[in-house]
Design an enzyme around this catalytic site. Structure first.
Site, PDB file in Angstrom:
ATOM      1  N   GLU A  41      13.161-100.827  21.517  1.00  0.00           N
ATOM      2  CA  GLU A  41      14.529-100.474  21.109  1.00  0.00           C
ATOM      3  C   GLU A  41      15.459-101.634  21.480  1.00  0.00           C
ATOM      4  O   GLU A  41      15.323-102.213  22.573  1.00  0.00           O
ATOM      5  CB  GLU A  41      14.958 -99.209  21.863  1.00  0.00           C
ATOM      6  CG  GLU A  41      16.399 -98.788  21.681  1.00  0.00           C
ATOM      7  CD  GLU A  41      16.800 -97.673  22.651  1.00  0.00           C
ATOM      8  OE1 GLU A  41      16.233 -97.600  23.766  1.00  0.00           O
ATOM      9  OE2 GLU A  41      17.677 -96.874  22.278  1.00  0.00           O
ATOM     10  N   LYS A 122      18.825 -94.099  14.940  1.00  0.00           N
ATOM     11  CA  LYS A 122      18.640 -93.134  16.038  1.00  0.00           C
ATOM     12  C   LYS A 122      19.571 -91.933  15.905  1.00  0.00           C
ATOM     13  O   LYS A 122      20.772 -92.071  15.668  1.00  0.00           O
ATOM     14  CB  LYS A 122      18.887 -93.837  17.367  1.00  0.00           C
ATOM     15  CG  LYS A 122      18.606 -92.993  18.615  1.00  0.00           C
ATOM     16  CD  LYS A 122      18.773 -93.867  19.851  1.00  0.00           C
ATOM     17  CE  LYS A 122      18.456 -93.131  21.136  1.00  0.00           C
ATOM     18  NZ  LYS A 122      18.588 -94.057  22.317  1.00  0.00           N
ATOM     19  N   CYS A 170      13.615 -94.015  21.323  1.00  0.00           N
ATOM     20  CA  CYS A 170      13.927 -93.647  22.682  1.00  0.00           C
ATOM     21  C   CYS A 170      14.177 -92.167  22.946  1.00  0.00           C
ATOM     22  O   CYS A 170      13.245 -91.392  22.953  1.00  0.00           O
ATOM     23  CB  CYS A 170      15.091 -94.509  23.193  1.00  0.00           C
ATOM     24  SG  CYS A 170      15.089 -94.619  24.970  1.00  0.00           S
TER      25      CYS A 170
HETATM   26  N1  ING Z   1      17.360 -93.983  27.131  1.00  0.00           N
HETATM   27  C1  ING Z   1      16.913 -92.909  27.904  1.00  0.00           C
HETATM   28  C2  ING Z   1      15.745 -92.140  27.312  1.00  0.00           C
HETATM   29  O1  ING Z   1      14.634 -92.546  27.670  1.00  0.00           O
HETATM   30  C3  ING Z   1      17.500 -91.143  29.435  1.00  0.00           C
HETATM   31  C4  ING Z   1      18.028 -91.969  28.278  1.00  0.00           C
HETATM   32  C5  ING Z   1      17.299 -91.745  30.681  1.00  0.00           C
HETATM   33  C6  ING Z   1      17.187 -89.809  29.256  1.00  0.00           C
HETATM   34  C7  ING Z   1      16.791 -91.003  31.752  1.00  0.00           C
HETATM   35  C8  ING Z   1      16.671 -89.058  30.311  1.00  0.00           C
HETATM   36  C9  ING Z   1      16.486 -89.661  31.569  1.00  0.00           C
HETATM   37  O2  ING Z   1      15.877 -91.165  26.581  1.00  0.00           O
HETATM   38  C10 ING Z   1      17.705 -94.098  25.804  1.00  0.00           C
HETATM   39  N2  ING Z   1      18.100 -95.312  25.393  1.00  0.00           N
HETATM   40  O3  ING Z   1      17.648 -93.149  25.032  1.00  0.00           O
END
Ligand code: ING
Length: 288
Positions: A41, A122, A170
């Protein structure tokens, strides 16, 4: 297929340097026989939603206005020369209608001829519109809701590399719907990238450390098994602009088993031969 786990990208790193690193990983994967390489990403820059930009206009400097474009041409040219495709995540500035500027967290699927054959924006934008603080004053940073618009393309499958390929990005992986919508379209290989912090800029643990990698793999292994699809997931790992991001890049079989996994928190290329006869598969992990 190969998964190219990215190490941290310094915010000051010139775009050309970031692209050159992707070219090097593409070459390495191709040298090992990969037909397609999955990059992470926002693979062209540091993950800027982890900090507050001094003014919203500055987000544009992180965005690509077209794909391909002169900055990423070396990657497209090398892919075409090698006959290898790739999945690339990047921040997109779109003007689908004149005067309507939108910003998306996007990825494209590029075939072995250097042609864009699929695109995804996304949908599940995690985090906040404004930085959040806990009582101790720690700042929690994931400002994707502030910087990106919700994707408008939905989850589609694309025929490429002899299989039906789906994409997500993600946070999407943590929700059942993306997997199911792709599964109902007969996805055989889902490609995704992620930037997942374990410790934020102020040293705050964003979640109990044992849960981070567990939930990361749980969501993807469940998605693979329940929809009988391969999953290729590429992390941006390591300490990037003060944020520790987890690695754990992996390739997951339709059985739900992780068949290749990154063992470092840095740049690493995984490779997997997926025999769509679904009889045998092998893997090696190259640590760079
Ligand atoms: N990042 C994280 C993901 O892996 C996150 C956001 C971090 C969610 C920690 C839950 C716990 O979903 C992105 N960029 O989406």
């Amino acid at each position: 297929v190969a998964v190219a786990q990215s190490g941290p990208i310094p915010d000051a790193a010139p775009r050309a340097e970031n692209v050159a690193r992707l070219v090097a990983m593409l070459r390495r994967a191709a040298g090992g026989g990969a037909d397609v390489v999955v990059f992470t990403e926002c693979a062209l820059s540091a993950f800027f939603p982890h900090w507050t930009l001094d003014h919203p206009a500055s987000i544009d400097e992180y965005c690509e206005r077209s794909m391909p474009n002169p900055d990423v041409e070396p990657l497209f040219a090398e892919a075409k020369r090698l006959g290898v495709g790739f999945c690339l995540g990047y921040a997109e500035l779109a003007e689908d209608e004149p005067g309507h500027i939108r910003h998306y967290n996007t990825c494209v699927l590029v075939d072995g001829h250097g042609s864009v054959v699929g695109k995804y924006r996304k949908t599940h934008l995690p985090g906040y519109y404004v930085p959040d603080h806990d009582p101790a004053g720690h700042v929690y940073q994931n400002l994707e809701k502030r910087y990106f618009d919700v994707g408008d393309l939905g989850w589609q499958c694309f025929e490429a590399f002899g299989m039906r390929v789906g994409m997500m990005i993600c946070n999407d992986r943590r929700w059942a719907e993306p997997w199911r919508v792709l599964g109902l379209q007969g996805a055989e290989c889902v490609m995704l990238g992620y930037n997942t912090p374990t410790v934020g800029v102020t040293g705050v643990v964003t979640e109990p450390t044992h849960l981070g990698m567990f939930q990361n793999h749980l969501s993807m292994q469940a998605g693979a098994y329940q929809n009988s699809t391969w999953v290729c997931a590429a992390a941006k790992a390591g300490k990037e602009e003060g944020v520790y991001q987890m690695g754990g890049s992996c390739i997951i079989a339709p059985t739900g088993e992780i068949v290749a996994q990154a063992t470092t928190g840095e740049t690493q290329t995984l490779r997997r031969c997926i025999v769509l006869a679904r009889l045998y598969y092998w893997c090696t992990v190259l640590t760079t």
